[in-house]
Design a protein around this motif. Structure first.
Motif, PDB file in Angstrom:
ATOM      1  N   PRO A 226       0.842  -1.208   0.000  1.00  0.00           N
ATOM      2  CA  PRO A 226       0.000   0.000   0.000  1.00  0.00           C
ATOM      3  C   PRO A 226       0.874   1.255   0.000  1.00  0.00           C
ATOM      4  CG  PRO A 226      -0.554  -1.513   1.814  1.00  0.00           C
ATOM      5  CD  PRO A 226       0.757  -1.948   1.260  1.00  0.00           C
ATOM      6  N   ILE A 227       0.377   2.313  -0.636  1.00  0.00           N
ATOM      7  CA  ILE A 227       1.064   3.608  -0.599  1.00  0.00           C
ATOM      8  C   ILE A 227       0.203   4.602   0.194  1.00  0.00           C
ATOM      9  CG2 ILE A 227       2.125   5.468  -1.902  1.00  0.00           C
ATOM     10  CD1 ILE A 227       2.380   3.719  -4.276  1.00  0.00           C
ATOM     11  N   ILE A 228       0.806   5.220   1.183  1.00  0.00           N
ATOM     12  CA  ILE A 228       0.145   6.252   1.979  1.00  0.00           C
ATOM     13  C   ILE A 228       0.364   7.590   1.278  1.00  0.00           C
ATOM     14  CG2 ILE A 228       0.052   7.404   4.210  1.00  0.00           C
ATOM     15  CD1 ILE A 228      -0.790   4.454   4.297  1.00  0.00           C
ATOM     16  N   GLU A 229      -0.738   8.277   0.929  1.00  0.00           N
ATOM     17  CA  GLU A 229      -0.614   9.517   0.162  1.00  0.00           C
ATOM     18  C   GLU A 229      -1.504  10.637   0.682  1.00  0.00           C
ATOM     19  OE1 GLU A 229       0.024   8.874  -4.192  1.00  0.00           O
ATOM     20  OE2 GLU A 229      -0.764   6.861  -3.784  1.00  0.00           O
ATOM     21  N   SER A 230      -1.980  10.490   1.916  1.00  0.00           N
ATOM     22  CA  SER A 230      -2.859  11.516   2.479  1.00  0.00           C
ATOM     23  C   SER A 230      -2.699  11.564   3.985  1.00  0.00           C
ATOM     24  CB  SER A 230      -4.327  11.208   2.140  1.00  0.00           C
ATOM     25  OG  SER A 230      -4.756  10.038   2.836  1.00  0.00           O
ATOM     26  N   ALA A 231      -3.200  12.640   4.583  1.00  0.00           N
ATOM     27  CA  ALA A 231      -3.136  12.772   6.039  1.00  0.00           C
ATOM     28  C   ALA A 231      -3.906  11.642   6.717  1.00  0.00           C
ATOM     29  CB  ALA A 231      -3.706  14.132   6.448  1.00  0.00           C
ATOM     30  N   LEU A 232      -5.061  11.276   6.164  1.00  0.00           N
ATOM     31  CA  LEU A 232      -5.848  10.195   6.746  1.00  0.00           C
ATOM     32  C   LEU A 232      -5.106   8.863   6.653  1.00  0.00           C
ATOM     33  CD1 LEU A 232      -8.497   9.365   8.070  1.00  0.00           C
ATOM     34  CD2 LEU A 232      -9.478   9.066   5.779  1.00  0.00           C
ATOM     35  N   GLY A 233      -4.426   8.643   5.543  1.00  0.00           N
ATOM     36  CA  GLY A 233      -3.644   7.421   5.408  1.00  0.00           C
ATOM     37  C   GLY A 233      -2.552   7.330   6.456  1.00  0.00           C
ATOM     38  N   VAL A 234      -1.903   8.452   6.760  1.00  0.00           N
ATOM     39  CA  VAL A 234      -0.866   8.465   7.794  1.00  0.00           C
ATOM     40  C   VAL A 234      -1.455   8.083   9.148  1.00  0.00           C
ATOM     41  CG1 VAL A 234       0.747   9.934   9.062  1.00  0.00           C
ATOM     42  CG2 VAL A 234       0.581  10.126   6.576  1.00  0.00           C
ATOM     43  N   ILE A 235      -2.618   8.624   9.469  1.00  0.00           N
ATOM     44  CA  ILE A 235      -3.275   8.323  10.742  1.00  0.00           C
ATOM     45  C   ILE A 235      -3.566   6.822  10.863  1.00  0.00           C
ATOM     46  CG2 ILE A 235      -5.365   8.710  12.125  1.00  0.00           C
ATOM     47  CD1 ILE A 235      -3.395  11.060  12.075  1.00  0.00           C
ATOM     48  N   HIS A 236      -3.884   6.173   9.738  1.00  0.00           N
ATOM     49  CA  HIS A 236      -4.249   4.755   9.747  1.00  0.00           C
ATOM     50  C   HIS A 236      -3.097   3.847   9.308  1.00  0.00           C
ATOM     51  CE1 HIS A 236      -8.702   6.066   9.107  1.00  0.00           C
ATOM     52  NE2 HIS A 236      -8.361   6.085  10.381  1.00  0.00           N
ATOM     53  N   ALA A 237      -1.875   4.354   9.352  1.00  0.00           N
ATOM     54  CA  ALA A 237      -0.747   3.628   8.763  1.00  0.00           C
ATOM     55  C   ALA A 237      -0.550   2.233   9.356  1.00  0.00           C
ATOM     56  CB  ALA A 237       0.533   4.454   8.914  1.00  0.00           C
ATOM     57  N   TYR A 238      -0.610   2.075  10.655  1.00  0.00           N
ATOM     58  CA  TYR A 238      -0.359   0.756  11.247  1.00  0.00           C
ATOM     59  C   TYR A 238      -1.462  -0.236  10.883  1.00  0.00           C
ATOM     60  CZ  TYR A 238       0.365  -3.086  14.429  1.00  0.00           C
ATOM     61  OH  TYR A 238       0.545  -4.354  14.929  1.00  0.00           O
ATOM     62  N   GLU A 239      -2.717   0.230  10.915  1.00  0.00           N
ATOM     63  CA  GLU A 239      -3.819  -0.665  10.529  1.00  0.00           C
ATOM     64  C   GLU A 239      -3.661  -1.135   9.087  1.00  0.00           C
ATOM     65  OE1 GLU A 239      -4.111   2.161  12.097  1.00  0.00           O
ATOM     66  OE2 GLU A 239      -5.404   1.911  13.851  1.00  0.00           O
ATOM     67  N   ILE A 240      -3.204  -0.248   8.216  1.00  0.00           N
ATOM     68  CA  ILE A 240      -2.974  -0.603   6.811  1.00  0.00           C
ATOM     69  C   ILE A 240      -1.804  -1.592   6.707  1.00  0.00           C
ATOM     70  CG2 ILE A 240      -2.199   0.310   4.587  1.00  0.00           C
ATOM     71  CD1 ILE A 240      -3.743   2.921   5.344  1.00  0.00           C
ATOM     72  N   ALA A 241      -0.731  -1.301   7.414  1.00  0.00           N
ATOM     73  CA  ALA A 241       0.463  -2.147   7.342  1.00  0.00           C
ATOM     74  C   ALA A 241       0.202  -3.564   7.840  1.00  0.00           C
ATOM     75  CB  ALA A 241       1.596  -1.517   8.149  1.00  0.00           C
ATOM     76  N   SER A 242      -0.714  -3.713   8.766  1.00  0.00           N
ATOM     77  CA  SER A 242      -0.985  -5.014   9.375  1.00  0.00           C
ATOM     78  C   SER A 242      -2.306  -5.624   8.895  1.00  0.00           C
ATOM     79  CB  SER A 242      -1.005  -4.884  10.903  1.00  0.00           C
ATOM     80  OG  SER A 242      -1.951  -3.908  11.323  1.00  0.00           O
ATOM     81  N   ALA A 243      -2.848  -5.115   7.806  1.00  0.00           N
ATOM     82  CA  ALA A 243      -4.172  -5.545   7.336  1.00  0.00           C
ATOM     83  C   ALA A 243      -4.183  -6.953   6.753  1.00  0.00           C
ATOM     84  CB  ALA A 243      -4.712  -4.558   6.303  1.00  0.00           C
ATOM     85  N   SER A 244      -3.031  -7.433   6.270  1.00  0.00           N
ATOM     86  CA  SER A 244      -2.960  -8.758   5.644  1.00  0.00           C
ATOM     87  C   SER A 244      -1.543  -9.303   5.782  1.00  0.00           C
ATOM     88  CB  SER A 244      -3.328  -8.662   4.160  1.00  0.00           C
ATOM     89  OG  SER A 244      -2.940  -9.842   3.462  1.00  0.00           O
ATOM     90  N   PRO A 245      -1.412 -10.619   5.924  1.00  0.00           N
ATOM     91  CA  PRO A 245      -0.056 -11.207   5.946  1.00  0.00           C
ATOM     92  C   PRO A 245       0.664 -11.071   4.608  1.00  0.00           C
ATOM     93  CG  PRO A 245      -1.739 -12.924   5.930  1.00  0.00           C
ATOM     94  CD  PRO A 245      -2.449 -11.630   6.171  1.00  0.00           C
ATOM     95  N   ASN A 246      -0.054 -10.700   3.551  1.00  0.00           N
ATOM     96  CA  ASN A 246       0.559 -10.519   2.236  1.00  0.00           C
ATOM     97  C   ASN A 246       1.147  -9.130   2.040  1.00  0.00           C
ATOM     98  OD1 ASN A 246      -0.017 -13.157   1.159  1.00  0.00           O
ATOM     99  ND2 ASN A 246      -2.176 -12.541   1.074  1.00  0.00           N
TER     100      ASN A 246
END
Length: 336
Positions: A226-246
């Motif tokens: 995933p690419i973080i490209e917004s302020a909201l994405g930064v806030i949710h960065a850990y949830e995104i990073a850990s969303a899938s083992p892939n």
């Protein structure tokens, strides 16, 4: 009805423009304009007949303005034009060339070179530059009216181009449109899918779920970045990073991020210090690789070197690049 696909003009190389129309008379006709017609005209003609026969067209007129396109490019352009005219799910697939391989979760991803997904010229020799990953881009580098035909070209490139061991990546379009891109690339030896403008973990899960549906089994081989490209994405960065083992890496895209927060991107990068640190922290906490943004000044190698040093000091494991000349500098400073 007339449909077309591809690119034309004096500056075009290794590509072609294809126009298809249907007429009342029975029998297909093919007109080829090419400087190499005497050498390759017959093989181009035969390839076109194979494609027309595959799609059961009996009354088509095909015009091809060839600028040195390889067979996988011609086939992609012709299929895209046909499938704009006739809606169907059949795919004309040339044989896979070269070795198909799966990449590991923890391989080096120091550099990833972006290539426009609708420009075959840049794809053909991209592997010789030694970048760790090659990105066939369906998102920002492709004009909106060219995105559909680019999917066919990227699919065929995955099957036909030798990238010399570079990890084979594709950046899909922003969701939900990107979910439609997956059917073109998942079955064709892609190693990693890049999810742009990611703001929620559910977006990662939707991509992972769609990949499994296409494969007909649980996805364990195709990685996600995933690419973080917004302020909201930064806030949710850990949830995104850990969303899938892939998910194997988390990247940041600073052009869109700085625009989102109302700042101008600078070489000093104080405007993105918080976001870059947050992405590194989230990625490391999730046990994956943090990947920095591209550096857009392709003629300033000294500034690039300073940027890479700062990137590594922040904890990043690699970064994007938009020109092959950036690859050696990035590797030099990201090496242990």
């Amino acid at each position: 009805m007339i449909t077309s696909s591809g690119n034309r003009g004096d500056a075009i190389r290794s590509d072609c423009f294809v126009e298809v129309s249907l007429h009342e008379a029975i029998g297909n006709s093919i007109l080829i304009e090419s400087k190499v017609n005497s050498l390759y005209g017959k093989s181009i003609h035969e390839l076109c007949l194979r494609v027309l026969d595959f799609f059961e067209l009996k009354n088509a007129h095909v015009f091809i303005d060839d600028k040195g396109a390889l067979p996988f490019v011609i086939a992609a352009r012709l299929e895209a034009a046909i499938r704009q005219m006739i809606k169907m799910d059949k795919e004309f697939l040339l044989p896979v060339e070269g070795k198909v391989f799966i990449t590991g979760k923890e391989i080096k991803r120091r550099s990833r070179l972006y290539l426009p997904g609708n420009n075959p010229k840049l794809m053909l020799n991209a592997g010789i530059y030694g970048c760790d990953g090659i990105i066939l881009d369906l998102e920002d580098s492709v004009a909106p009216d060219k995105k559909y035909e680019a999917c066919f070209l990227v699919r065929n490139a995955l099957r036909s181009v030798d990238f010399y061991g570079s990890e084979r990546m594709v950046r899909i379009n922003q969701l939900p449109a990107g979910l439609d891109d997956l059917s073109f690339i998942v079955p064709h030896s892609v190693n990693l899918i890049i999810i742009p403008k990611c703001e929620h973990a559910n977006q990662v899960k939707a991509v992972d779920r769609r990949i499994s549906e296409i494969l007909g089994k649980e996805n364990t081989d195709i990685h996600l970045m995933p690419i973080i490209e917004s302020a909201l994405g930064v806030i949710h960065a850990y949830e995104i990073a850990s969303a899938s083992p892939n998910v194997v890496a988390l990247a940041i895209g600073l052009e869109d991020y700085t625009a989102d927060i109302g700042a101008q991107r600078t070489n000093e990068a104080w405007e993105s210090f918080y976001a870059r640190s947050a992405v590194v922290n989230a990625a490391r906490a999730a046990g994956i690789q943090p990947i920095d943004s591209v550096f857009s000044e392709i003629d300033d190698m000294n500034a690039l070197a300073e940027n890479v040093k700062k990137s590594k000091a922040l904890g990043f494991a690699g970064m994007g690049c938009i020109h092959p000349r950036q690859v050696p500098v990035i590797h030099e400073y990201f090496n242990p």
